[in-house]
Design an enzyme around this catalytic site. Structure first.
Site, short mmCIF file in Angstrom:
data_model
loop_
_atom_site.label_atom_id
_atom_site.label_comp_id
_atom_site.label_asym_id
_atom_site.label_seq_id
_atom_site.Cartn_x
_atom_site.Cartn_y
_atom_site.Cartn_z
CG HIS A 1 -2.07 3.63 1.76
ND1 HIS A 1 -2.62 4.30 0.69
CD2 HIS A 1 -3.13 3.16 2.49
CE1 HIS A 1 -3.93 4.24 0.77
NE2 HIS A 1 -4.27 3.55 1.84
CD GLU A 2 -2.87 1.00 5.71
OE1 GLU A 2 -3.60 1.67 6.47
OE2 GLU A 2 -3.30 0.44 4.69
CG HIS B 1 -5.26 5.79 6.22
ND1 HIS B 1 -6.14 6.63 5.58
CD2 HIS B 1 -5.05 4.74 5.37
CE1 HIS B 1 -6.45 6.13 4.39
NE2 HIS B 1 -5.80 4.98 4.23
#
Length: 449
Positions: free
Chosen positions: A22-23, A26
């Protein structure tokens, strides 16, 4: 104790991978848009490992593995040197900021596709959805489902395994009826309408399949005990693994489901058992523990039966080639996404009880159980959690990615940023709602222990 450590280890591995995915979404999109990333952290709290890369980003592994974050250069948070102004997140176009925010959840969906692709490439041990037995006066019986029938579709969707049946039934919660395509022993196909108006099930004690009145062809639970949970009512009564249950309250036991039904209707009431141990008959007094669910109180004894293997006629391995497996991964991820959004809607409208929410303890148990079954099942579990993580982060709560995305959409439409005071108020309300949901999920977890 070993089981707790195994669950904890599997939980840390699964959540660590999903948070990193997920990170990284980003991080990757931020870097591609020229934003300076100051820190990339997996976990919160005190760092247990850190390193500064050549790109100037500090990479951190922290103590609490319940999330992570990407800290970007942002003039709204820190003073930005003039020479780095073009690398600040807040100075990028609204479209670039939207892309950075949405990249995290999208990465979770892509990971789910990858996990399912790998799972189908390896091969999934499966059981054909053939019905062994039908409970009289159940919704399945009223529809005309009979033993020996194979379920081929539900509401127009093809069915290959009992897992497909399970997902289809979960998606039918709140519906008035469901249409089953079945094939009988002679090979004749027919459509049956299953009434669901009075169909209810408690996920803590049964599956949607058994609640519908169906007993699948599969492993058969015997009356011989395989496992006696430590501290449970069974252990306190003196039962041991290997004991064979023969009768309860004077009635001869014919199968495991008969024993389960008796236990569930006898919370904190003595059940007089006759068991066979090493050729000797023993009398045992069993007092089931009390477990409260949303709609009833059930007895619970902490016993697991030995099971016989699945008949070879019903066993098969669900395997696809690389391209087919990729398509199946996309399709399964889409089905899970639609199902999850439907369940969120049913939670909000009260069709599904909030008691069904699960928190970190249930996730840890699921991680440990799936890892214990093997890589294929662990991949399936991670794909399921990854889809849910992506969807939760897209909810329009200001502390989540979806809340930031909502503000940027408003900015794109109106041509000016949402006022800081409005954003700050939104963050406070969003944080309170999120803490409330997390607390409720944790409370449910503790109630299931």
């Amino acid at each position: 104790m070993t089981g707790i450590l195994w669950n904890l280890g599997a939980f840390i591995v699964a959540l660590g991978i999903l948070v990193a995915v997920h990170e990284y979404g980003h991080f990757w999109v931020a870097r591609r848009n020229g934003v300076k990333v100051e820190r990339f952290s997996i976990g919160f709290g005190k760092p247990i490992w850190r390193r500064t890369g050549r790109d100037g980003t500090e990479y951190v592994l922290a103590m609490i593995p319940l999330g992570g974050y990407v800290k970007m250069l942002d003039g709204r948070v820190d003073e930005v040197p003039p020479e780095l102004a073009d690398q600040a997140f807040n100075n990028k176009s609204v479209w670039a900021r939207m892309a950075i925010v949405v990249a995290g959840p999208m990465s979770n969906f892509l990971f789910a596709i990858f996990a399912f692709w790998l799972m189908f490439l390896i091969g999934v041990p499966s059981v054909k959805p053939v019905v062994r037995d039908v409970l009289p006066e159940s919704p399945a019986a009223m529809a005309g489902v009979q033993p020996g029938m194979e379920i081929t579709s539900i509401n127009g969707n093809d069915i290959l395994t009992w897992e497909d049946v399970n997902f289809a039934l979960i998606g039918s919660i709140g519906a008035e009826q469901s249409t089953f395509g079945v094939r009988d022993n002679s090979g004749r196909q027919q459509q049956l309408t299953v009434p669901l108006e009075r169909w209810q099930f408690d996920p803590d004690s049964e599956s949607p399949i058994t609640a519908l009145g169906l007993t699948p062809e599969g492993p058969v639970a015997t009356l011989t005990l395989e496992q006696v949970l430590s501290g449970g009512a069974g252990e306190q009564a003196g039962l041991q693994a290997g004991d064979e249950l023969q009768s309860a309250n004077g009635e001869t036991l014919s199968d495991w489901s008969q024993f389960v039904a008796l236990v569930q209707t006898s919370p904190e009431q003595a059940v007089e058992l006759v068991v066979s141990r090493n050729g000797q008959r023993l009398n045992v007094t069993l007092i089931p523990d009390r477990r409260e669910t949303d709609s009833q109180v059930l007895g619970y004894v902490g016993l697991a039966p030995a099971v016989t293997p699945v008949d070879e006629r019903y066993r098969f391995e669900l395997t696809y080639g690389p391209l087919q497996a990729l398509w199946q991964g996309v399709e399964r991820t889409w089905e899970l996404t639609v199902l999850t959004f439907n369940m969120i809607g049913k939670l909000l409208t009260g069709i599904v009880s909030v008691d069904n929410l699960s928190g970190p303890i249930s996730i840890a148990k699921g991680a440990g159980a799936s890892a214990g079954f093997g890589l294929v099942y662990f991949l399936s579990f991670m794909a399921l959690v990854s889809v849910n993580l992506g969807i939760i982060n897209l909810l329009p709560l200001p502390v989540l990615d979806g809340g930031h995305l909502l503000f940027y959409v408003i900015e794109a439409i109106t041509g000016r940023p949402v006022p800081e005071k409005v954003q700050e108020l939104g963050f406070r309300i969003g944080a309170a709602l999120l803490v409330l949901l997390m607390g409720l999920a944790l409370f449910n977890d503790i109630g299931r222990l």
